[in-house]
Motif scaffolding. Structure first.
Motif, PDB file in Angstrom:
ATOM      1  N   ARG A  76       0.784  -1.172   0.061  1.00 30.91           N
ATOM      2  CA  ARG A  76       0.013   0.004   0.039  1.00 30.91           C
ATOM      3  C   ARG A  76       0.795   1.323  -0.033  1.00 30.91           C
ATOM      4  O   ARG A  76       0.595   2.176  -0.573  1.00 30.91           O
ATOM      5  CB  ARG A  76      -0.923  -0.122   1.191  1.00 30.91           C
ATOM      6  CG  ARG A  76      -1.746   1.153   1.435  1.00 30.91           C
ATOM      7  CD  ARG A  76      -2.701   1.217   2.376  1.00 30.91           C
ATOM      8  NE  ARG A  76      -2.142   0.628   3.601  1.00 30.91           N
ATOM      9  CZ  ARG A  76      -1.594   1.363   4.627  1.00 30.91           C
ATOM     10  NH1 ARG A  76      -1.373   2.688   4.403  1.00 30.91           N
ATOM     11  NH2 ARG A  76      -1.050   0.842   5.784  1.00 30.91           N
ATOM     12  N   LEU A  77       2.165   1.210   0.633  1.00 33.55           N
ATOM     13  CA  LEU A  77       2.872   2.235   0.904  1.00 33.55           C
ATOM     14  C   LEU A  77       3.878   2.424  -0.462  1.00 33.55           C
ATOM     15  O   LEU A  77       4.699   3.361  -0.693  1.00 33.55           O
ATOM     16  CB  LEU A  77       3.810   2.063   2.090  1.00 33.55           C
ATOM     17  CG  LEU A  77       3.007   2.435   3.245  1.00 33.55           C
ATOM     18  CD1 LEU A  77       3.911   2.074   4.455  1.00 33.55           C
ATOM     19  CD2 LEU A  77       2.273   3.691   3.254  1.00 33.55           C
ATOM     20  N   GLY A  78       3.721   1.331  -1.390  1.00 30.41           N
ATOM     21  CA  GLY A  78       4.504   1.464  -2.716  1.00 30.41           C
ATOM     22  C   GLY A  78       5.965   0.967  -2.525  1.00 30.41           C
ATOM     23  O   GLY A  78       6.807   1.105  -3.443  1.00 30.41           O
ATOM     24  N   TYR A  79       6.246   0.384  -1.288  1.00 30.73           N
ATOM     25  CA  TYR A  79       7.539  -0.477  -1.140  1.00 30.73           C
ATOM     26  C   TYR A  79       7.772  -1.835  -1.733  1.00 30.73           C
ATOM     27  O   TYR A  79       9.004  -2.239  -2.010  1.00 30.73           O
ATOM     28  CB  TYR A  79       8.173  -0.290   0.186  1.00 30.73           C
ATOM     29  CG  TYR A  79       8.161   1.187   0.873  1.00 30.73           C
ATOM     30  CD1 TYR A  79       8.990   2.187   0.474  1.00 30.73           C
ATOM     31  CD2 TYR A  79       7.085   1.482   1.667  1.00 30.73           C
ATOM     32  CE1 TYR A  79       9.129   3.291   0.914  1.00 30.73           C
ATOM     33  CE2 TYR A  79       7.077   2.587   2.310  1.00 30.73           C
ATOM     34  CZ  TYR A  79       8.076   3.851   1.604  1.00 30.73           C
ATOM     35  OH  TYR A  79       8.120   5.022   2.150  1.00 30.73           O
ATOM     36  N   VAL A  80       6.704  -2.665  -1.770  1.00 30.35           N
ATOM     37  CA  VAL A  80       6.809  -3.924  -2.252  1.00 30.35           C
ATOM     38  C   VAL A  80       5.811  -4.075  -3.334  1.00 30.35           C
ATOM     39  O   VAL A  80       4.690  -3.456  -3.357  1.00 30.35           O
ATOM     40  CB  VAL A  80       6.469  -4.813  -1.026  1.00 30.35           C
ATOM     41  CG1 VAL A  80       6.216  -6.189  -1.466  1.00 30.35           C
ATOM     42  CG2 VAL A  80       7.622  -4.710   0.022  1.00 30.35           C
ATOM     43  N   ALA A  81       5.983  -4.860  -4.206  1.00 31.31           N
ATOM     44  CA  ALA A  81       5.152  -5.560  -5.317  1.00 31.31           C
ATOM     45  C   ALA A  81       5.223  -7.132  -5.271  1.00 31.31           C
ATOM     46  O   ALA A  81       6.266  -7.498  -4.888  1.00 31.31           O
ATOM     47  CB  ALA A  81       5.701  -5.355  -6.743  1.00 31.31           C
ATOM     48  N   ARG A  82       4.176  -7.722  -5.543  1.00 31.61           N
ATOM     49  CA  ARG A  82       4.259  -9.208  -5.771  1.00 31.61           C
ATOM     50  C   ARG A  82       4.056  -9.594  -6.882  1.00 31.61           C
ATOM     51  O   ARG A  82       3.154  -9.073  -7.737  1.00 31.61           O
ATOM     52  CB  ARG A  82       2.952  -9.690  -4.618  1.00 31.61           C
ATOM     53  CG  ARG A  82       3.257  -9.469  -3.245  1.00 31.61           C
ATOM     54  CD  ARG A  82       2.203 -10.278  -2.418  1.00 31.61           C
ATOM     55  NE  ARG A  82       1.526  -9.647  -1.321  1.00 31.61           N
ATOM     56  CZ  ARG A  82       1.069 -10.161  -0.426  1.00 31.61           C
ATOM     57  NH1 ARG A  82       0.699 -11.330  -0.243  1.00 31.61           N
ATOM     58  NH2 ARG A  82       0.546  -9.257   0.618  1.00 31.61           N
ATOM     59  N   VAL A  83       5.217 -10.265  -7.466  1.00 30.46           N
ATOM     60  CA  VAL A  83       5.272 -10.708  -8.741  1.00 30.46           C
ATOM     61  C   VAL A  83       5.139 -12.024  -8.969  1.00 30.46           C
ATOM     62  O   VAL A  83       5.387 -12.886  -7.962  1.00 30.46           O
ATOM     63  CB  VAL A  83       6.500 -10.257  -9.218  1.00 30.46           C
ATOM     64  CG1 VAL A  83       6.719  -8.615  -9.367  1.00 30.46           C
ATOM     65  CG2 VAL A  83       7.659 -10.836  -8.620  1.00 30.46           C
ATOM     66  N   PRO A  84       4.670 -12.677 -10.240  1.00 24.79           N
ATOM     67  CA  PRO A  84       4.736 -14.012 -10.244  1.00 24.79           C
ATOM     68  C   PRO A  84       6.156 -14.681 -10.120  1.00 24.79           C
ATOM     69  O   PRO A  84       7.075 -14.169 -10.862  1.00 24.79           O
ATOM     70  CB  PRO A  84       4.288 -14.201 -11.687  1.00 24.79           C
ATOM     71  CG  PRO A  84       3.535 -12.780 -12.015  1.00 24.79           C
ATOM     72  CD  PRO A  84       4.281 -11.763 -11.303  1.00 24.79           C
TER      73      PRO A  84
END
Length: 157
Positions: A76-84
């Motif tokens: 939500r804060l833009g620090y992490v993304a979940r990727v395949p």
């Protein structure tokens, strides 16, 4: 009573808490207003890997639900993304975004500046002696291996 009257473990805890508040305040001013101390425990595990929620939970010593909650906050804060996962697109892995890497860089810079300021204030020999005493405190309380293995327990907030 002054801080010098306190026992060393209490003084170390209070000094660490004060340092954490100061570092967080600087991070907030540097463009990271939603960051909390506990986020650092998660981010440290994303620097050299992209774990699944289950893997992250194991690294943090928490439930999958707790790990997922921390990841959602960081997303939500833009620090992490979940990727395949490259090998199995059904699996999602957490990785730092560019904003997450900026948080790492800013945090390292701020801590380094504080360390240099302390060394100037106390003197090089005193700063090294304090470092040795704090390592002895880790040894005496069984925390050295956790620190070396980057497995320090998440703080309760």
């Amino acid at each position: 009573m002054t801080p010098l009257d306190l026992d060393l473990p209490t003084l170390a805890w209070l000094a660490g808490s004060s340092a954490n508040r100061a570092i967080l305040a600087e991070l907030h001013e540097a463009g990271h207003p939603g960051v909390r101390n506990s986020h650092g425990y998660v981010v440290q595990h994303l620097i050299d890997r992209a774990p699944t929620v289950s893997e992250l939970a194991g690294l943090l010593g928490v439930t999958q639900q707790a790990a997922s909650k921390h990841l959602r906050e960081l997303e939500r804060l833009g620090y992490v993304a979940r990727v395949p996962d490259p090998a199995d697109s059904r699996v999602r892995r957490a990785q730092l975004t560019d904003h997450g890497w900026q948080l790492v860089e800013d945090s390292r810079r701020i801590r380094q500046q504080l360390d240099k300021r302390l060394t100037r204030l106390a003197g090089k020999d005193s700063a090294e002696a304090a470092r040795r005493v704090l390592v002895c405190l880790l040894d005496a309380t069984g925390g050295t291996e956790e620190v070396i293995g980057r497995r320090a327990a998440l703080p309760s907030e």
